[in-house]
Design a protein around this motif. Structure first.
Motif, PDB file in Angstrom:
ATOM      1  N   ASN A   6      -8.275  -1.181  -4.934  1.00 55.18           N
ATOM      2  CA  ASN A   6      -7.613   0.001  -4.378  1.00 55.18           C
ATOM      3  C   ASN A   6      -8.324   1.281  -4.788  1.00 55.18           C
ATOM      4  O   ASN A   6      -8.431   2.227  -3.999  1.00 55.18           O
ATOM      5  CB  ASN A   6      -6.149   0.060  -4.819  1.00 55.18           C
ATOM      6  CG  ASN A   6      -5.311  -0.973  -4.130  1.00 55.18           C
ATOM      7  OD1 ASN A   6      -5.649  -1.472  -3.069  1.00 55.18           O
ATOM      8  ND2 ASN A   6      -4.201  -1.322  -4.745  1.00 55.18           N
ATOM      9  N   TYR A  51      -4.496   8.239   0.389  1.00 53.86           N
ATOM     10  CA  TYR A  51      -3.361   7.960   1.266  1.00 53.86           C
ATOM     11  C   TYR A  51      -3.717   6.933   2.333  1.00 53.86           C
ATOM     12  O   TYR A  51      -2.899   6.078   2.681  1.00 53.86           O
ATOM     13  CB  TYR A  51      -2.834   9.248   1.874  1.00 53.86           C
ATOM     14  CG  TYR A  51      -2.336  10.200   0.824  1.00 53.86           C
ATOM     15  CD1 TYR A  51      -1.261   9.863   0.015  1.00 53.86           C
ATOM     16  CD2 TYR A  51      -2.964  11.418   0.599  1.00 53.86           C
ATOM     17  CE1 TYR A  51      -0.814  10.712  -0.985  1.00 53.86           C
ATOM     18  CE2 TYR A  51      -2.521  12.278  -0.387  1.00 53.86           C
ATOM     19  CZ  TYR A  51      -1.453  11.920  -1.174  1.00 53.86           C
ATOM     20  OH  TYR A  51      -1.015  12.755  -2.165  1.00 53.86           O
ATOM     21  N   GLN A  52      -4.936   6.992   2.843  1.00 52.70           N
ATOM     22  CA  GLN A  52      -5.368   6.000   3.814  1.00 52.70           C
ATOM     23  C   GLN A  52      -5.452   4.623   3.162  1.00 52.70           C
ATOM     24  O   GLN A  52      -5.082   3.617   3.767  1.00 52.70           O
ATOM     25  CB  GLN A  52      -6.738   6.373   4.419  1.00 52.70           C
ATOM     26  CG  GLN A  52      -6.714   7.589   5.280  1.00 52.70           C
ATOM     27  CD  GLN A  52      -6.861   8.887   4.478  1.00 52.70           C
ATOM     28  OE1 GLN A  52      -6.828   8.899   3.248  1.00 52.70           O
ATOM     29  NE2 GLN A  52      -6.998   9.992   5.187  1.00 52.70           N
ATOM     30  N   SER A  53      -5.927   4.586   1.916  1.00 58.18           N
ATOM     31  CA  SER A  53      -6.000   3.335   1.171  1.00 58.18           C
ATOM     32  C   SER A  53      -4.612   2.730   0.999  1.00 58.18           C
ATOM     33  O   SER A  53      -4.417   1.526   1.207  1.00 58.18           O
ATOM     34  CB  SER A  53      -6.640   3.599  -0.187  1.00 58.18           C
ATOM     35  OG  SER A  53      -6.481   2.507  -1.048  1.00 58.18           O
ATOM     36  N   THR A  54      -3.649   3.555   0.630  1.00 60.27           N
ATOM     37  CA  THR A  54      -2.273   3.078   0.466  1.00 60.27           C
ATOM     38  C   THR A  54      -1.717   2.572   1.789  1.00 60.27           C
ATOM     39  O   THR A  54      -1.057   1.526   1.847  1.00 60.27           O
ATOM     40  CB  THR A  54      -1.385   4.201  -0.093  1.00 60.27           C
ATOM     41  OG1 THR A  54      -1.929   4.642  -1.338  1.00 60.27           O
ATOM     42  CG2 THR A  54       0.033   3.723  -0.323  1.00 60.27           C
ATOM     43  N   PHE A  55      -2.009   3.295   2.875  1.00 60.18           N
ATOM     44  CA  PHE A  55      -1.539   2.890   4.201  1.00 60.18           C
ATOM     45  C   PHE A  55      -2.064   1.502   4.553  1.00 60.18           C
ATOM     46  O   PHE A  55      -1.296   0.614   4.946  1.00 60.18           O
ATOM     47  CB  PHE A  55      -1.981   3.914   5.253  1.00 60.18           C
ATOM     48  CG  PHE A  55      -1.697   3.485   6.665  1.00 60.18           C
ATOM     49  CD1 PHE A  55      -0.413   3.547   7.175  1.00 60.18           C
ATOM     50  CD2 PHE A  55      -2.716   3.006   7.468  1.00 60.18           C
ATOM     51  CE1 PHE A  55      -0.143   3.142   8.464  1.00 60.18           C
ATOM     52  CE2 PHE A  55      -2.463   2.599   8.760  1.00 60.18           C
ATOM     53  CZ  PHE A  55      -1.177   2.665   9.259  1.00 60.18           C
ATOM     54  N   PHE A  56      -3.373   1.297   4.413  1.00 60.14           N
ATOM     55  CA  PHE A  56      -3.943   0.002   4.759  1.00 60.14           C
ATOM     56  C   PHE A  56      -3.463  -1.096   3.824  1.00 60.14           C
ATOM     57  O   PHE A  56      -3.313  -2.251   4.230  1.00 60.14           O
ATOM     58  CB  PHE A  56      -5.474   0.075   4.781  1.00 60.14           C
ATOM     59  CG  PHE A  56      -5.995   0.730   6.032  1.00 60.14           C
ATOM     60  CD1 PHE A  56      -5.862   0.109   7.260  1.00 60.14           C
ATOM     61  CD2 PHE A  56      -6.586   1.980   5.973  1.00 60.14           C
ATOM     62  CE1 PHE A  56      -6.324   0.708   8.407  1.00 60.14           C
ATOM     63  CE2 PHE A  56      -7.043   2.593   7.118  1.00 60.14           C
ATOM     64  CZ  PHE A  56      -6.917   1.953   8.349  1.00 60.14           C
ATOM     65  N   ASN A  57      -3.198  -0.757   2.600  1.00 58.64           N
ATOM     66  CA  ASN A  57      -2.623  -1.700   1.650  1.00 58.64           C
ATOM     67  C   ASN A  57      -1.314  -2.257   2.196  1.00 58.64           C
ATOM     68  O   ASN A  57      -1.079  -3.472   2.182  1.00 58.64           O
ATOM     69  CB  ASN A  57      -2.346  -0.957   0.342  1.00 58.64           C
ATOM     70  CG  ASN A  57      -2.744  -1.739  -0.857  1.00 58.64           C
ATOM     71  OD1 ASN A  57      -2.395  -2.893  -0.975  1.00 58.64           O
ATOM     72  ND2 ASN A  57      -3.469  -1.099  -1.750  1.00 58.64           N
ATOM     73  N   TYR A  58      -0.471  -1.378   2.686  1.00 60.56           N
ATOM     74  CA  TYR A  58       0.837  -1.801   3.183  1.00 60.56           C
ATOM     75  C   TYR A  58       0.768  -2.449   4.547  1.00 60.56           C
ATOM     76  O   TYR A  58       1.529  -3.372   4.845  1.00 60.56           O
ATOM     77  CB  TYR A  58       1.822  -0.626   3.148  1.00 60.56           C
ATOM     78  CG  TYR A  58       2.427  -0.531   1.780  1.00 60.56           C
ATOM     79  CD1 TYR A  58       3.572  -1.231   1.470  1.00 60.56           C
ATOM     80  CD2 TYR A  58       1.796   0.169   0.771  1.00 60.56           C
ATOM     81  CE1 TYR A  58       4.106  -1.209   0.198  1.00 60.56           C
ATOM     82  CE2 TYR A  58       2.310   0.199  -0.500  1.00 60.56           C
ATOM     83  CZ  TYR A  58       3.469  -0.492  -0.777  1.00 60.56           C
ATOM     84  OH  TYR A  58       3.970  -0.488  -2.033  1.00 60.56           O
ATOM     85  N   VAL A  59      -0.157  -2.030   5.400  1.00 60.20           N
ATOM     86  CA  VAL A  59      -0.306  -2.672   6.709  1.00 60.20           C
ATOM     87  C   VAL A  59      -0.719  -4.124   6.530  1.00 60.20           C
ATOM     88  O   VAL A  59      -0.112  -5.037   7.111  1.00 60.20           O
ATOM     89  CB  VAL A  59      -1.324  -1.905   7.589  1.00 60.20           C
ATOM     90  CG1 VAL A  59      -1.735  -2.738   8.800  1.00 60.20           C
ATOM     91  CG2 VAL A  59      -0.750  -0.580   8.037  1.00 60.20           C
ATOM     92  N   VAL A  90       4.920   2.276  -2.598  1.00 58.59           N
ATOM     93  CA  VAL A  90       3.958   3.286  -2.132  1.00 58.59           C
ATOM     94  C   VAL A  90       3.607   4.239  -3.269  1.00 58.59           C
ATOM     95  O   VAL A  90       2.430   4.548  -3.496  1.00 58.59           O
ATOM     96  CB  VAL A  90       4.516   4.061  -0.917  1.00 58.59           C
ATOM     97  CG1 VAL A  90       3.671   5.281  -0.608  1.00 58.59           C
ATOM     98  CG2 VAL A  90       4.597   3.161   0.304  1.00 58.59           C
ATOM     99  N   THR A 101      -0.151   4.468  -4.929  1.00 61.01           N
ATOM    100  CA  THR A 101      -0.812   5.775  -4.896  1.00 61.01           C
ATOM    101  C   THR A 101      -1.139   6.241  -6.313  1.00 61.01           C
ATOM    102  O   THR A 101      -2.252   6.706  -6.581  1.00 61.01           O
ATOM    103  CB  THR A 101       0.078   6.811  -4.180  1.00 61.01           C
ATOM    104  OG1 THR A 101       0.395   6.319  -2.871  1.00 61.01           O
ATOM    105  CG2 THR A 101      -0.616   8.139  -4.044  1.00 61.01           C
TER     106      THR A 101
END
Length: 146
Positions: free
Chosen positions: A21, A31-39, A78, A82
């Motif tokens: 991460n 924030y993009q990293s966190t988004f893709f983590n959750y997707v 999240v 983050t």
């Protein structure tokens, strides 16, 4: 023995995912990293639901009868991912793992208190001892670097 192996593998995956991460956050942003983590986590969860034959339970009313704080898990996740991405380059992996453990321990004590109305003195004492040990270790490390 299987539970010990699973616990060790869980700890390894936490440290590895934190490192991955961090690298991803450096390349595309936190924030993009966190988004893709959750997707990708959501996609993986749905695949496990389908493979396990549990997808039908999603439409069951009993599925959504949990206490209110159970539904805050996504938000807490999240924030956790983050913060982990933010702190990874600033704090050693050892300290970050200990801080995560301490946070989980005291959060578990708080959840036990909310659910059962009972607080385990031994868990609180254990958490305080870990915090004291962490503080002592940080002081020793700081003296070594001076």
């Amino acid at each position: 023995m299987i539970y010990i192996i699973i616990a060790i593998l869980s700890g390894v995956t936490i440290v590895v995912s934190r490192s991955v991460n961090y690298v991803l956050a450096e390349k595309i942003g936190m924030y993009q990293s966190t988004f893709f983590n959750y997707v990708f986590g959501l996609i993986g969860s749905f695949l496990l639901l389908i493979i396990g034959g549990e997808i039908a339970k999603l439409s069951s009313p009993e599925t959504y009868s949990a206490a209110w704080f159970v539904y805050t898990g996504g938000f807490i996740g999240v924030v956790s991912v983050t913060l982990s991405s933010f702190l990874s380059p600033r704090v050693s992996s050892f300290y970050l793992t200990l801080l995560t453990f301490i946070g989980q321990l005291f959060t578990g004590v708080l959840i036990d208190y909310i659910v059962d109305g009972h607080m385990s003195v031994y868990k609180v004492l254990g958490g305080i001892l870990v915090v004291i040990g962490l503080g002592y270790n940080m002081i020793v490390d700081k003296k070594k670097t001076l």
